[in-house]
Motif scaffolding. Structure first.
Motif, PDB file in Angstrom:
ATOM      1  N   LEU A  87       0.807  -1.204  -0.175  1.00 58.27           N
ATOM      2  CA  LEU A  87      -0.089   0.031  -0.115  1.00 58.27           C
ATOM      3  C   LEU A  87       0.865   1.261  -0.015  1.00 58.27           C
ATOM      4  CD1 LEU A  87      -2.768  -1.050   2.522  1.00 58.27           C
ATOM      5  CD2 LEU A  87      -3.122  -0.393   0.103  1.00 58.27           C
ATOM      6  N   VAL A  88       1.963   0.961   0.670  1.00 59.56           N
ATOM      7  CA  VAL A  88       2.982   2.229   0.692  1.00 59.56           C
ATOM      8  C   VAL A  88       3.550   2.399  -0.756  1.00 59.56           C
ATOM      9  CG1 VAL A  88       5.097   3.355   1.271  1.00 59.56           C
ATOM     10  CG2 VAL A  88       3.551   1.995   3.007  1.00 59.56           C
ATOM     11  N   LYS A  89       3.700   1.332  -1.212  1.00 59.55           N
ATOM     12  CA  LYS A  89       4.325   1.537  -2.831  1.00 59.55           C
ATOM     13  C   LYS A  89       3.039   2.041  -3.764  1.00 59.55           C
ATOM     14  CE  LYS A  89       7.395  -2.500  -2.589  1.00 59.55           C
ATOM     15  NZ  LYS A  89       7.531  -3.644  -2.966  1.00 59.55           N
ATOM     16  N   LEU A  90       1.839   1.900  -3.445  1.00 60.26           N
ATOM     17  CA  LEU A  90       0.666   2.132  -4.227  1.00 60.26           C
ATOM     18  C   LEU A  90       0.480   3.750  -4.146  1.00 60.26           C
ATOM     19  CD1 LEU A  90      -2.190   2.100  -5.893  1.00 60.26           C
ATOM     20  CD2 LEU A  90      -3.146   1.125  -3.791  1.00 60.26           C
ATOM     21  N   GLN A  91       0.760   4.273  -2.891  1.00 63.40           N
ATOM     22  CA  GLN A  91       0.436   5.692  -2.596  1.00 63.40           C
ATOM     23  C   GLN A  91       1.603   6.408  -3.203  1.00 63.40           C
ATOM     24  OE1 GLN A  91       1.383   7.040   1.366  1.00 63.40           O
ATOM     25  NE2 GLN A  91      -0.337   8.585   1.338  1.00 63.40           N
ATOM     26  N   ASP A  92       2.730   5.744  -3.210  1.00 59.35           N
ATOM     27  CA  ASP A  92       3.849   6.581  -4.071  1.00 59.35           C
ATOM     28  C   ASP A  92       3.416   6.614  -5.447  1.00 59.35           C
ATOM     29  OD1 ASP A  92       5.556   6.753  -1.776  1.00 59.35           O
ATOM     30  OD2 ASP A  92       6.741   4.849  -2.124  1.00 59.35           O
ATOM     31  N   TRP A  93       2.996   5.410  -6.201  1.00 58.71           N
ATOM     32  CA  TRP A  93       2.570   5.710  -7.393  1.00 58.71           C
ATOM     33  C   TRP A  93       1.507   6.660  -7.735  1.00 58.71           C
ATOM     34  CZ3 TRP A  93       4.480   3.891 -12.022  1.00 58.71           C
ATOM     35  CH2 TRP A  93       3.746   3.804 -13.190  1.00 58.71           C
ATOM     36  N   VAL A  94       0.547   6.540  -6.941  1.00 61.68           N
ATOM     37  CA  VAL A  94      -0.653   7.615  -6.949  1.00 61.68           C
ATOM     38  C   VAL A  94       0.057   8.903  -7.109  1.00 61.68           C
ATOM     39  CG1 VAL A  94      -2.650   8.453  -5.974  1.00 61.68           C
ATOM     40  CG2 VAL A  94      -2.350   6.092  -6.089  1.00 61.68           C
ATOM     41  N   ARG A  95       0.839   9.233  -6.093  1.00 63.77           N
ATOM     42  CA  ARG A  95       1.443  10.656  -5.896  1.00 63.77           C
ATOM     43  C   ARG A  95       2.579  10.859  -7.404  1.00 63.77           C
ATOM     44  NH1 ARG A  95       4.649  11.111  -0.635  1.00 63.77           N
ATOM     45  NH2 ARG A  95       5.349  13.207  -1.403  1.00 63.77           N
ATOM     46  N   TYR A  96       3.237   9.927  -7.678  1.00 67.59           N
ATOM     47  CA  TYR A  96       4.169  10.008  -8.692  1.00 67.59           C
ATOM     48  C   TYR A  96       3.259  10.079 -10.203  1.00 67.59           C
ATOM     49  CZ  TYR A  96       7.981   8.433 -12.076  1.00 67.59           C
ATOM     50  OH  TYR A  96       8.855   8.313 -13.183  1.00 67.59           O
ATOM     51  N   LYS A  97       2.426   9.404 -10.262  1.00 67.60           N
ATOM     52  CA  LYS A  97       1.399   9.590 -11.472  1.00 67.60           C
ATOM     53  C   LYS A  97       0.337  10.838 -11.633  1.00 67.60           C
ATOM     54  CE  LYS A  97       2.228   7.191 -14.697  1.00 67.60           C
ATOM     55  NZ  LYS A  97       3.156   7.206 -15.743  1.00 67.60           N
ATOM     56  N   GLY A  98       0.262  11.227 -10.252  1.00 66.86           N
ATOM     57  CA  GLY A  98      -0.785  12.198 -10.191  1.00 66.86           C
ATOM     58  C   GLY A  98      -2.297  11.955 -10.347  1.00 66.86           C
ATOM     59  N   LEU A  99      -2.351  10.371  -9.754  1.00 70.00           N
ATOM     60  CA  LEU A  99      -3.789  10.048  -9.819  1.00 70.00           C
ATOM     61  C   LEU A  99      -4.705  10.406  -8.651  1.00 70.00           C
ATOM     62  CD1 LEU A  99      -2.572   6.116 -10.234  1.00 70.00           C
ATOM     63  CD2 LEU A  99      -3.182   8.083 -12.272  1.00 70.00           C
ATOM     64  N   LYS A 100      -6.146  10.208  -9.089  1.00 70.23           N
ATOM     65  CA  LYS A 100      -6.881  10.485  -7.652  1.00 70.23           C
ATOM     66  C   LYS A 100      -7.775   9.339  -7.367  1.00 70.23           C
ATOM     67  CE  LYS A 100      -8.295  13.791 -10.566  1.00 70.23           C
ATOM     68  NZ  LYS A 100      -8.946  14.850 -11.122  1.00 70.23           N
ATOM     69  N   LEU A 101      -7.833   9.055  -6.159  1.00 72.60           N
ATOM     70  CA  LEU A 101      -8.031   7.661  -5.793  1.00 72.60           C
ATOM     71  C   LEU A 101      -9.245   7.862  -4.672  1.00 72.60           C
ATOM     72  CD1 LEU A 101      -8.703   4.534  -5.981  1.00 72.60           C
ATOM     73  CD2 LEU A 101      -6.426   4.536  -4.325  1.00 72.60           C
ATOM     74  N   VAL A 102     -10.449   7.432  -4.955  1.00 72.05           N
ATOM     75  CA  VAL A 102     -11.494   7.406  -3.836  1.00 72.05           C
ATOM     76  C   VAL A 102     -12.087   5.973  -3.636  1.00 72.05           C
ATOM     77  CG1 VAL A 102     -13.752   8.341  -3.485  1.00 72.05           C
ATOM     78  CG2 VAL A 102     -12.342   9.855  -4.695  1.00 72.05           C
ATOM     79  N   VAL A 103     -12.105   5.981  -2.253  1.00 71.29           N
ATOM     80  CA  VAL A 103     -12.560   4.504  -1.840  1.00 71.29           C
ATOM     81  C   VAL A 103     -13.694   4.603  -0.840  1.00 71.29           C
ATOM     82  CG1 VAL A 103     -11.892   2.262  -0.908  1.00 71.29           C
ATOM     83  CG2 VAL A 103     -10.327   3.527  -2.083  1.00 71.29           C
ATOM     84  N   LEU A 104     -14.877   4.059  -1.222  1.00 70.71           N
ATOM     85  CA  LEU A 104     -16.152   4.143  -0.335  1.00 70.71           C
ATOM     86  C   LEU A 104     -16.270   2.937   0.614  1.00 70.71           C
ATOM     87  CD1 LEU A 104     -18.747   5.585  -2.761  1.00 70.71           C
ATOM     88  CD2 LEU A 104     -16.781   6.991  -1.594  1.00 70.71           C
ATOM     89  N   PHE A 105     -16.384   3.009   1.855  1.00 68.30           N
ATOM     90  CA  PHE A 105     -16.541   2.084   2.660  1.00 68.30           C
ATOM     91  C   PHE A 105     -18.059   1.852   3.230  1.00 68.30           C
ATOM     92  CE2 PHE A 105     -12.144   2.599   2.498  1.00 68.30           C
ATOM     93  CZ  PHE A 105     -11.584   1.167   2.647  1.00 68.30           C
ATOM     94  N   GLU A 106     -18.789   1.025   3.076  1.00 71.29           N
ATOM     95  CA  GLU A 106     -20.376   0.917   3.569  1.00 71.29           C
ATOM     96  C   GLU A 106     -20.406  -0.469   3.963  1.00 71.29           C
ATOM     97  OE1 GLU A 106     -22.438   3.443   3.553  1.00 71.29           O
ATOM     98  OE2 GLU A 106     -21.455   4.842   2.261  1.00 71.29           O
ATOM     99  N   GLY A 107     -21.567  -0.549   4.723  1.00 70.38           N
ATOM    100  CA  GLY A 107     -21.855  -1.870   5.397  1.00 70.38           C
ATOM    101  C   GLY A 107     -22.760  -1.612   6.444  1.00 70.38           C
ATOM    102  N   ARG A 108     -22.972  -2.705   7.142  1.00 74.84           N
ATOM    103  CA  ARG A 108     -24.118  -2.803   8.206  1.00 74.84           C
ATOM    104  C   ARG A 108     -23.195  -1.983   9.436  1.00 74.84           C
ATOM    105  NH1 ARG A 108     -29.032  -5.401   7.739  1.00 74.84           N
ATOM    106  NH2 ARG A 108     -29.133  -6.816   6.006  1.00 74.84           N
ATOM    107  N   ASP A 109     -23.817  -1.578  10.706  1.00 79.10           N
ATOM    108  CA  ASP A 109     -23.021  -1.313  11.784  1.00 79.10           C
ATOM    109  C   ASP A 109     -22.194  -2.478  12.359  1.00 79.10           C
ATOM    110  OD1 ASP A 109     -24.099   1.652  11.907  1.00 79.10           O
ATOM    111  OD2 ASP A 109     -26.092   0.761  12.536  1.00 79.10           O
ATOM    112  N   SER A 110     -21.080  -2.301  12.819  1.00 75.56           N
ATOM    113  CA  SER A 110     -20.248  -3.139  13.463  1.00 75.56           C
ATOM    114  C   SER A 110     -19.795  -4.187  12.311  1.00 75.56           C
ATOM    115  CB  SER A 110     -20.821  -4.058  14.172  1.00 75.56           C
ATOM    116  OG  SER A 110     -21.673  -4.884  13.978  1.00 75.56           O
TER     117      SER A 110
END
Length: 326
Positions: A87-110
């Protein structure tokens, strides 16, 4: 506190993982700085494991039966640290390439959204990877375009944004609890596919996760929160109502999947009954969604400290120091 068995297992897990890869090697006279650093990292994660394993006596037997089917700690910690490194490598790649990443987390409580988010963000740079968890809308926000309060939190180039619940509140809690009319819900279902297509056309990579747990598992987790004073803050009146309206939430979830899973941004369901497996599966899938490569880094050399022979460090008064109780 956790029981003695749990403490023993945790200690063994940390010891085993810290020495991973050295089982067949000759015994080293001393540990390297890298091993010491790994042990510190392990301690941080083990503290969270202890917290996850704090079970009130009233639920001990039920929890022990549940834990037998869980992923063993050695496998969990080994994979967790490996995935966090990726994930650290992924973040470096996102910064290096100027990407924009949005992740939604949904689900029942708990269902384990927060635990997964915590492990994803644990070792990445918080300056360019942030978590958005918005409170209930204010009176002013209720009069705005529904998506308006989410838009300012979208990423710029090189950023990752994780939404701990998102605009899908309208399809879930707002619909089930009657905070939104059927007309407003219908407008949402009509608008959200186009809204998300706009985001994708603008260059945003949009990933949507739904954490799924069974009725029985949610009941167990709620009971653990009720009987554990340290976790009671996690249980809100809205959470209790979600137990009463389990079937209504199920119907709302099914309608949401049917009407908002689009090719540009499909839903991905994470089986969440085993928290450890859910975290690892979610992290591994996220890494597979964004093709990334290791970014070349310039070699870093630590400069020599400037030394002034005429400088004498002042002695500070003892009352400035925090008492050393440990």
């Amino acid at each position: 506190m956790a029981d003695s068995t749990t403490d023993t297992e945790i200690t063994e897990a940390g010891t085993t993982l810290a020495s991973q890869g050295e089982a067949d090697a000759p015994e080293a006279p001393s540990r390297s700085w890298l091993e010491i650093e790994l042990e510190d990292d392990m301690d941080e994660e083990l503290e969270q494991a202890v917290d996850d394993s704090r079970v009130p006596p009233e639920l001990r037997a039920k929890f022990e039966r549940h834990r037998k089917n869980s992923l063993d700690r050695h496998t969990y910690f080994s994979e967790l640290l490996r995935l966090q490194g990726e994930l650290v490598k992924l973040q470096d790649w996102v910064r290096y390439k100027g990407l924009k990443l949005v992740v939604l987390f949904e689900g029942r409580d708990s269902a384990g959204k927060g635990g997964a988010i915590k492990r994803i963000t644990q070792r990445v740079n918080p300056r360019t990877c942030r978590v958005v968890a918005l409170p209930a809308p204010s009176d002013r926000e209720k009069t705005q375009w529904y998506f308006q309060r989410y838009v300012p939190h979208l990423p710029a180039a090189g950023e990752i944004v994780l939404f701990d619940r998102s605009w899908y509140n309208r399809a879930g809690v707002e619909r089930v609890m009657g905070f939104a009319s059927e007309g407003e819900v219908e407008d949402f279902f009509r608008d959200v596919p186009e809204f998300e297509r706009m985001l994708v056309r603008s260059g945003i990579i949009l990933v949507k996760y739904w954490f799924s747990i069974t009725d029985e598992e949610q009941q167990l987790r709620f009971l653990m929160r009720i009987h554990d004073p340290i976790k009671q803050w996690k249980l809100s009146p809205m959470d209790l109502q979600s137990r009463v309206r389990w079937e209504q939430y199920t119907k709302a979830k099914e309608a949401m999947f049917e009407r908002t899973s689009i090719p540009e941004a499909p839903w991905h369901i994470v089986e969440g009954n085993d928290k450890k497996r859910a975290r690892l599966n979610c992290m591994a899938h996220l890494l597979s969604v964004v093709p990334y490569e290791e970014v070349p880094h310039e070699e870093i050399t630590l400069p020599e400290r400037v030394f002034d022979p005429n400088y004498e460090r002042r002695t500070l008064p003892p009352e400035l120091y925090v008492p050393e109780r440990y």
